[in-house]
Design an enzyme around this catalytic site. Structure first.
Site: not given
Ligand SMILES: NC(=O)c1ccc[n+]([C@@H]2O[C@H](COP(=O)([O-])OP(=O)(O)OC[C@H]3O[C@@H](n4cnc5c(N)ncnc54)[C@H](O)[C@@H]3O)[C@@H](O)[C@H]2O)c1
Length: 265
Positions: A18, A63, A90, A123, A154, A158
Site C-alpha cells: 500500500i 526503523d 503507513n 513527534r 495490531y 490501530k
C-alpha cells in the site's frame, strides 16, 4: 493543475504494498515524495520506480520504532526534497493471530510498530509543520481498529491510532494542520499475513470477496486514491475523520443477512 503539485510528502513503509502505491500515486499527481522503510533497498526501488515515471523521489532506510532514527530520516528527507507538507503514516505490521495465543514479545512489537512508531513520526514532523504554518497527515489504520477481525495487538494499536488522529486534529487544527485516518479492509498485498494465508489457501482473496458488499477486496490503489484526497486541499476542511475504505465491510453483515434472514422469508 495536478492535485499535488505543491505537495512534498513523506510516506512511511513505502517499500512495498500500500505504501508503494500511495507514494507512486502522489508522485503521479505532482508531489515530490520521500519514502522511508525498514527495508532500505525496497524503499530505493520505490524511489526508482517514481523517477522512471518522471517523478521526484528520495528514499532512506529507517526503523520508525527508533525516535532518533526517525528524526535523522526526516532531516535527510527534508534536505533532499524540501520541507515536508504531507505525512502519510503507513508503516505497519502484524503476524499474531489471536489473544489467547499471542506472546508478550509479539504484543509489544505490534503496538510498538503500529502505534508508537507512528507517534515518533508525528513527534518529528508536527512541530516543523506548525512552525511553517500548516500541513496534512494521513494515518493508515484498519477496519480492525473499530471491530474484531483477529490480530488483537495490531487491532488495539490501530484503534489507538484512530484516537491519536483525533488528538492531532483537535490540538493542531488552529496551526493549519489537518489529520485524518484511512481504515482499509482487506487489501491485496503480499505482506506477511497475506503471504501466510495465501500459502494455506491460494484462493483466499476470492473467498474473502463474498464478505464485501462491493464483491471484491481492495487493490492498493484504492487506498492510495483516498489518501491522495485526504492529503489534498480538496479535503481542506476535513480533519479528525476515520474513513473506511473497505468496500462496505463495516456497513453491515450482508452475508449473514442474506443467508439467515432473507433466505428464510
Ligand atoms: N494489506 C491489508 O489487507 C491491510 C488492511 C488494513 C490495513 N493495512 C495497513 O496498511 C499498511 C500497509 O500494509 P501492507 O499490506 O502494504 O503491508 P506491507 O508489509 O506490504 O508493507 C508495510 C511496510 O512497512 C514497513 N515497516 C514495517 N515495520 C517498519 C518499521 N518498524 N519501520 C519502518 N518501516 C516498517 C515494511 O518493511 C513494509 O515495507 C499497514 O499499516 C497495514 O497495517 C493493510
Amino acid at each position: 493543475m495536478p492535485r499535488h503539485d505543491t505537495t512534498t510528502a513523506l510516506v512511511t513503509g513505502a517499500a512495498h504494498g500500500i505504501g508503494r502505491a500511495i507514494a507512486r500515486h502522489l508522485a503521479r499527481e505532482g508531489a515530490a515524495v520521500a519514502v522511508i522503510d525498514l527495508d532500505a533497498e525496497g524503499a530505493a526501488e520505490t524511489a526508482r520506480l517514481i523517477q522512471s515515471e518522471g517523478g521526484i523521489a528520495f528514499s532512506t532506510g529507517a526503523d520508525i520504532t527508533d525516535m532518533a532514527a526517525v528524526t535523522a530520516a526526516v532531516d535527510t528527507c527534508e534536505a533532499a526534497i524540501g520541507p515536508l507538507t504531507l505525512l502519510v503514516n503507513n508503516a505497519g505490521f502484524t503476524d499474531a493471530g489471536d489473544l489467547a495465543g499471542i506472546g508478550l514479545e509479539a504484543w509489544h512489537k505490534e503496538v510498538d510498530v503500529n502505534l508508537n512508531g507512528t507517534y515518533h513520526c508525528l513527534r518529528a514532523l508536527l512541530p516543523r509543520m506548525q512552525a511553517r504554518g500548516g500541513g496534512a497527515v494521513v494515518n493508515i489504520t484498519s477496519v480492525n481498529g473499530v471491530r474484531y477481525f483477529g490480530n488483537p495487538a495490531y487491532s488495539a494499536a490501530k484503534a489507538g491510532l484512530i484516537n491519536l488522529t483525533q488528538s492531532v486534529a483537535s490540538e493542531y487544527g488552529r496551526h493549519g494542520i489537518r489529520c485524518n485516518a484511512v481504515l482499509p479492509g482487506s487489501v491485496r498485498t503480499d505482506n506477511i499475513t497475506w503471504r501466510i494465508r495465501q500459502e494455506k489457501d491460494p484462493q483466499v482473496f476470492q473467498k474473502l470477496a463474498r464478505w464485501y458488499p462491493m464483491g471484491r477486496v481492495a487493490e492498493p490503489e484504492d487506498i492510495a486514491k483516498a489518501v491522495s484526497f485526504l492529503g489534498s486541499e480538496d479535503a481542506g476542511y476535513i480533519t479528525g475523520v476515520a474513513l473506511p475504505v473497505d468496500g462496505g465491510l463495516l456497513a453491515g453483515m450482508n452475508v449473514m443477512i442474506g443467508e439467515f434472514i432473507l433466505e428464510s422469508q
